[in-house]
Design an enzyme around this catalytic site. Structure first.
Site, PDB file in Angstrom:
ATOM      1  N   SER A   9      11.425   5.777  -1.805  1.00 20.33           N
ATOM      2  CA  SER A   9      12.238   6.907  -1.349  1.00 20.33           C
ATOM      3  C   SER A   9      13.109   7.525  -2.452  1.00 20.33           C
ATOM      4  O   SER A   9      14.245   7.918  -2.215  1.00 20.33           O
ATOM      5  CB  SER A   9      13.088   6.508  -0.139  1.00 20.33           C
ATOM      6  OG  SER A   9      12.248   6.104   0.930  1.00 20.33           O
ATOM      7  N   GLU A  50       1.027  -0.958  -0.179  1.00 17.41           N
ATOM      8  CA  GLU A  50       0.026  -0.595   0.837  1.00 17.41           C
ATOM      9  C   GLU A  50      -1.287  -1.335   0.597  1.00 17.41           C
ATOM     10  O   GLU A  50      -2.002  -1.673   1.542  1.00 17.41           O
ATOM     11  CB  GLU A  50      -0.152   0.932   0.866  1.00 17.41           C
ATOM     12  CG  GLU A  50       1.057   1.593   1.535  1.00 17.41           C
ATOM     13  CD  GLU A  50       1.524   2.887   0.902  1.00 17.41           C
ATOM     14  OE1 GLU A  50       0.721   3.575   0.248  1.00 17.41           O
ATOM     15  OE2 GLU A  50       2.729   3.206   1.063  1.00 17.41           O
ATOM     16  N   HIS A 100      -0.015  -2.169  -5.240  1.00 12.86           N
ATOM     17  CA  HIS A 100       0.918  -1.387  -4.426  1.00 12.86           C
ATOM     18  C   HIS A 100       1.094  -2.045  -3.065  1.00 12.86           C
ATOM     19  O   HIS A 100       0.159  -2.652  -2.534  1.00 12.86           O
ATOM     20  CB  HIS A 100       0.383   0.047  -4.257  1.00 12.86           C
ATOM     21  CG  HIS A 100       1.400   0.927  -3.594  1.00 12.86           C
ATOM     22  ND1 HIS A 100       1.512   0.994  -2.231  1.00 12.86           N
ATOM     23  CD2 HIS A 100       2.374   1.719  -4.097  1.00 12.86           C
ATOM     24  CE1 HIS A 100       2.512   1.813  -1.933  1.00 12.86           C
ATOM     25  NE2 HIS A 100       3.047   2.271  -3.051  1.00 12.86           N
ATOM     26  N   LYS A 102      -0.883   9.062  -3.190  1.00  9.34           N
ATOM     27  CA  LYS A 102      -1.513   8.334  -2.080  1.00  9.34           C
ATOM     28  C   LYS A 102      -2.709   9.127  -1.540  1.00  9.34           C
ATOM     29  O   LYS A 102      -3.350   9.850  -2.298  1.00  9.34           O
ATOM     30  CB  LYS A 102      -0.476   8.018  -0.997  1.00  9.34           C
ATOM     31  CG  LYS A 102       0.761   7.338  -1.584  1.00  9.34           C
ATOM     32  CD  LYS A 102       1.681   6.738  -0.585  1.00  9.34           C
ATOM     33  CE  LYS A 102       2.876   6.127  -1.320  1.00  9.34           C
ATOM     34  NZ  LYS A 102       3.788   5.408  -0.449  1.00  9.34           N
ATOM     35  N   ASN A 106       2.886   8.958  -7.122  1.00  9.96           N
ATOM     36  CA  ASN A 106       1.838   8.297  -6.348  1.00  9.96           C
ATOM     37  C   ASN A 106       1.515   9.211  -5.169  1.00  9.96           C
ATOM     38  O   ASN A 106       2.238   9.229  -4.187  1.00  9.96           O
ATOM     39  CB  ASN A 106       2.342   6.922  -5.873  1.00  9.96           C
ATOM     40  CG  ASN A 106       1.300   6.193  -5.058  1.00  9.96           C
ATOM     41  OD1 ASN A 106       0.171   6.666  -4.908  1.00  9.96           O
ATOM     42  ND2 ASN A 106       1.672   5.043  -4.517  1.00  9.96           N
ATOM     43  N   GLY A 130       8.618   5.035   1.676  1.00  5.22           N
ATOM     44  CA  GLY A 130       8.286   6.009   2.719  1.00  5.22           C
ATOM     45  C   GLY A 130       9.229   6.004   3.904  1.00  5.22           C
ATOM     46  O   GLY A 130       8.939   6.585   4.947  1.00  5.22           O
TER      47      GLY A 130
HETATM   48  P1  PGA Z   1       7.938   6.862  -1.438  1.00  4.28           P
HETATM   49  O1  PGA Z   1       6.722   5.949  -1.965  1.00  4.28           O
HETATM   50  O2  PGA Z   1       8.564   7.495  -2.649  1.00  4.28           O
HETATM   51  O3  PGA Z   1       7.320   7.850  -0.517  1.00  4.28           O
HETATM   52  O4  PGA Z   1       8.901   5.925  -0.747  1.00  4.28           O
HETATM   53  C1  PGA Z   1       6.844   5.200  -3.145  1.00  4.28           C
HETATM   54  C2  PGA Z   1       5.564   4.457  -3.405  1.00  4.28           C
HETATM   55  O5  PGA Z   1       4.912   4.027  -2.452  1.00  4.28           O
HETATM   56  O6  PGA Z   1       5.170   4.275  -4.578  1.00  4.28           O
END
Ligand code: PGA
Length: 248
Positions: free
Chosen positions: A211, A97, A95, A13, A11, A171
């Site tokens: 993460s 977000e 997601h 983003k 992802n 994140g």
């Molecule tokens: P991250 O994000 O690996 O940076 O924690 C995962 C995601 O939002 O799909």
């Protein structure tokens, strides 16, 4: 063990530009990737066409969001039909977000899931609890409710991947432990078994996100109900290859 094909989604983003994504694509195109893993990269919508034209066909591409109807007066949105028209097979929906920064409701996410599947677009459907919900002991209630709304909008599960992404792990560098991830994945599979069918429970990939790194992926991938990952930050780095190969 099981016949579920390991699934690793990246992802990206709202990151990258043609130059940096071009470099990442070169790295992926030339890497030795485990054939037993299905790989899909979630690109920013403006770069979907660019990414699809450059990325090797053995790697899938996903949009990171889309709207719930084919076309019309919805300024700024893109439809599953447009995504398909660019040769793209997947979309990430729900997601955290989208839910928590842009205020998307379970209902809207459900409508999007239904329309994407009707449009023959594969869906990576995301669910996950916030820190305060985990601390209040309501993780199960939250993820079951989110899953129910998705399930109410799915007839054929063969084009759905369920992504469990605890919001507190996204994140933050604070990954769920392999035991924490396995516990929720096992309960989710149990929910699918109880509310849908053995066939759905046994075949749907439940992937973990939050993460995930080259360093922690192998231990997570060894859990029986962890069928892959959705990877944010680390999917923009060469270590994404190690995550793709986590079960090698
Ligand atoms: P991250 O994000 O690996 O940076 O924690 C995962 C995601 O939002 O799909």
């Amino acid at each position: 063990m099981c016949s579920r094909k390991f699934f690793v989604g990246g992802n990206w983003k709202m990151n990258g530009d043609k130059e940096s994504l071009g470099e990442l694509i070169m790295t992926l195109n030339t890497a030795s990737l485990n054939d037993e893993t299905e790989v899909v990269c979630g690109a920013p919508s403006i770069y979907l066409d660019y990414v699809r034209s450059k990325l090797d066909q053995r790697i899938g591409v996903a949009a990171q969001n889309c709207y719930k109807v084919p076309k019309g007066a919805f300024t700024g949105e893109i439809s599953p039909a447009m995504i398909k028209d660019c040769g793209i097979e997947w979309v990430i929906l729900g997601h955290s977000e989208r839910r928590h920064v842009f205020g998307e409701s379970d209902e809207l996410i459900g409508q999007k899931v239904a329309h994407c599947l009707e449009s023959d677009l594969g869906v990576i459907a995301c669910i996950g609890e916030k820190l305060e919900e985990r601390e209040a002991g309501t993780t199960e209630d939250v993820v079951f409710e989110q899953t129910k709304v998705i399930a109410d909008n799915v007839r054929d599960w063969s084009h759905v991947v369920l992504a469990y992404e605890p919001v507190w792990a996204i994140g933050t560098g604070k990954t769920a432990t392999p035991d924490q991830a396995q516990e929720v994945h096992e309960k989710l599979r149990g929910w699918l078994r109880e509310n849908l069918s053995d066939a759905v429970a046994d075949s749907v990939r439940i992937i973990y996100g939050g993460s995930v790194t080259g360093g922690n992926c192998k231990e997570l991938a060894a859990q029986p109900d962890v069928d892959g990952f959705l990877v944010g930050g680390a999917s923009l780095k060469p270590e994404f290859v190690d995550i793709i190969n986590a079960r090698s």
